[in-house]
Motif scaffolding. Structure first.
Motif, PDB file in Angstrom:
ATOM      1  N   SER A   2       0.829  -1.202   0.000  1.00  9.93           N
ATOM      2  CA  SER A   2       0.000   0.000   0.000  1.00  9.93           C
ATOM      3  C   SER A   2       0.861   1.249   0.000  1.00  9.93           C
ATOM      4  O   SER A   2       2.087   1.193   0.167  1.00  9.93           O
ATOM      5  CB  SER A   2      -0.911  -0.005   1.235  1.00  9.93           C
ATOM      6  OG  SER A   2      -0.128  -0.035   2.418  1.00  9.93           O
ATOM      7  N   ASP A   3       0.206   2.374  -0.200  1.00  3.29           N
ATOM      8  CA  ASP A   3       0.938   3.644  -0.215  1.00  3.29           C
ATOM      9  C   ASP A   3       1.643   3.870   1.120  1.00  3.29           C
ATOM     10  O   ASP A   3       1.139   3.491   2.179  1.00  3.29           O
ATOM     11  CB  ASP A   3      -0.012   4.793  -0.482  1.00  3.29           C
ATOM     12  CG  ASP A   3      -0.624   4.713  -1.872  1.00  3.29           C
ATOM     13  OD1 ASP A   3      -0.147   3.883  -2.663  1.00  3.29           O
ATOM     14  OD2 ASP A   3      -1.573   5.469  -2.144  1.00  3.29           O
ATOM     15  N   THR A   5       3.749   6.893   3.451  1.00  4.81           N
ATOM     16  CA  THR A   5       4.119   8.301   3.635  1.00  4.81           C
ATOM     17  C   THR A   5       5.589   8.379   4.025  1.00  4.81           C
ATOM     18  O   THR A   5       6.032   7.720   4.973  1.00  4.81           O
ATOM     19  CB  THR A   5       3.260   8.967   4.723  1.00  4.81           C
ATOM     20  OG1 THR A   5       1.884   8.892   4.331  1.00  4.81           O
ATOM     21  CG2 THR A   5       3.655  10.420   4.908  1.00  4.81           C
ATOM     22  N   ALA A 154      11.489   5.366  -1.568  1.00  9.11           N
ATOM     23  CA  ALA A 154      10.409   4.680  -2.265  1.00  9.11           C
ATOM     24  C   ALA A 154      10.937   3.537  -3.126  1.00  9.11           C
ATOM     25  O   ALA A 154      10.357   2.439  -3.155  1.00  9.11           O
ATOM     26  CB  ALA A 154       9.639   5.679  -3.129  1.00  9.11           C
ATOM     27  N   LEU A 159       8.474   0.698  -4.424  1.00  7.56           N
ATOM     28  CA  LEU A 159       7.379   1.544  -4.874  1.00  7.56           C
ATOM     29  C   LEU A 159       7.841   2.416  -6.032  1.00  7.56           C
ATOM     30  O   LEU A 159       9.024   2.451  -6.384  1.00  7.56           O
ATOM     31  CB  LEU A 159       6.870   2.403  -3.709  1.00  7.56           C
ATOM     32  CG  LEU A 159       6.346   1.619  -2.504  1.00  7.56           C
ATOM     33  CD1 LEU A 159       6.056   2.562  -1.352  1.00  7.56           C
ATOM     34  CD2 LEU A 159       5.099   0.816  -2.887  1.00  7.56           C
ATOM     35  N   LEU A 220       4.067  11.089  -0.589  1.00  5.73           N
ATOM     36  CA  LEU A 220       3.315   9.843  -0.643  1.00  5.73           C
ATOM     37  C   LEU A 220       3.951   8.970  -1.712  1.00  5.73           C
ATOM     38  O   LEU A 220       4.028   9.362  -2.882  1.00  5.73           O
ATOM     39  CB  LEU A 220       1.836  10.104  -0.982  1.00  5.73           C
ATOM     40  CG  LEU A 220       0.926   8.872  -0.968  1.00  5.73           C
ATOM     41  CD1 LEU A 220       0.845   8.302   0.462  1.00  5.73           C
ATOM     42  CD2 LEU A 220      -0.456   9.225  -1.491  1.00  5.73           C
ATOM     43  N   ARG A 222       3.950   5.635  -3.936  1.00  7.05           N
ATOM     44  CA  ARG A 222       2.951   4.676  -4.442  1.00  7.05           C
ATOM     45  C   ARG A 222       3.630   3.566  -5.239  1.00  7.05           C
ATOM     46  O   ARG A 222       4.605   3.778  -5.906  1.00  7.05           O
ATOM     47  CB  ARG A 222       1.936   5.406  -5.329  1.00  7.05           C
ATOM     48  CG  ARG A 222       1.099   6.433  -4.576  1.00  7.05           C
ATOM     49  CD  ARG A 222       0.224   7.206  -5.506  1.00  7.05           C
ATOM     50  NE  ARG A 222      -0.673   8.107  -4.768  1.00  7.05           N
ATOM     51  CZ  ARG A 222      -1.462   9.009  -5.351  1.00  7.05           C
ATOM     52  NH1 ARG A 222      -1.468   9.133  -6.649  1.00  7.05           N
ATOM     53  NH2 ARG A 222      -2.238   9.772  -4.604  1.00  7.05           N
TER      54      ARG A 222
END
Length: 222
Positions: A2-3, A5, A154, A159, A220, A222
Motif C-alpha cells: 500500500s501507499d 508516507t 520509495a 514503490l 506519498l 505509491r
C-alpha cells in the motif's frame, strides 16, 4: 504494498568569498574641560572623514556614515577614596564599506597610528543582490535533495514515484532541535596584526560566507 508516507529532510549550502567589508571606527578624546575635549575629538575625526571620502571618490569605498558626537562626564576616585574633578569623554563613530579586502587593509594601515583612532571589528558580507540570488538557488537545491531522498526510500521499498504532500522550513512539519534559519548568511572575519619588525600594518583575511537552507518534506510513495 500500500501507499507509504515518507518524511525527509533536504539540506544544501553555498560558500562564497565576501564582496564587501564594513568596518567601524571610533575617534575618542578625553580631558578635564568639556569644550576642549569636544574641539579635540572634532579635529581628530576630520582627517578620518577626509580619508574615507577620498576613497569613496576613488571607488574603493561604496558607502559610509558618521554618527553624532557623543559626550559624557565621569568623576573618578583617587586611591584615598575621594572623588576627583570631572573627566570628559567625547567620541565620534564612523562606518565605511569597502569593495575589496586589499583596499580595506591599506586604509587600516594608514589610519591605525593616528591619535584617538580605535578600529572595530569587520563585518564581511555580500551585496543584497547576490544574497537574494544565492538564497533562492540554495533553497531550490535543498528541495531537490529532499525529493531525491524520498525517491530513494520509495525505490528501496519497491514503490514507484513520490507525490509531494507538504514542504516547509525545518521544524515546521515536526518539532526538531534548534537549527540555523534556512537561507541565513553567516559571515566570519579575522584581523591579524603583522608580526613584521616594522609593525603597524594590518592584514584582514575574511572567511567564506556560508548560505545554507534546510527543508522538511512529506511525500506519498505509491
Amino acid at each position: 504494498m500500500s501507499d507509504v508516507t515518507v518524511t525527509v529532510r533536504g539540506e544544501h549550502e553555498a560558500r562564497l568569498a565576501p564582496e564587501r567589508a564594513t568596518i567601524r571606527v571610533s575617534v575618542r578624546a578625553e580631558g578635564p574641560e568639556r569644550a576642549a575635549v569636544v574641539d579635540r575629538v572634532m579635529r581628530l575625526a576630520e582627517p578620518v572623514r577626509e580619508s574615507i571620502t577620498a576613497r569613496q571618490e576613488g571607488g574603493s569605498v561604496v558607502d559610509w556614515s558618521s554618527k553624532r558626537l557623543s559626550v559624557r562626564a565621569d568623576r573618578p576616585w583617587n586611591n584615598e577614596g575621594k572623588r576627583l574633578a570631572p573627566v570628559y569623554y567625547a567620541s565620534i563613530d564612523l562606518t565605511a564599506t569597502f569593495a575589496e579586502a586589499s583596499e580595506l587593509s591599506i586604509w587600516v594601515s594608514d589610519v591605525s597610528p593616528w591619535d584617538g583612532v580605535e578600529l572595530g571589528w569587520v563585518d564581511w558580507h555580500l551585496t543584497p543582490e547576490t544574497t537574494a540570488r544565492v538564497e533562492r538557488e540554495v533553497a531550490a537545491e535543498a528541495v531537490r535533495v529532499a525529493v531525491a531522498r524520498a525517491q530513494a526510500y520509495a525505490t528501496a521499498l519497491g514503490l514507484g514515484d513520490v507525490v509531494p504532500l507538504e514542504i516547509a522550513d525545518v521544524g515546521l512539519i515536526a518539532p526538531t532541535p534548534t537549527q540555523p534559519m534556512a537561507g541565513m548568511a553567516k559571515a566570519r572575519g579575522a584581523a591579524l596584526m603583522s608580526a613584521d619588525a616594522g609593525g603597524g600594518s594590518m592584514e584582514y583575511e575574511p572567511d567564506e560566507i556560508v548560505i545554507s537552507a534546510t527543508v522538511e518534506a512529506r511525500f506519498l510513495a505509491r
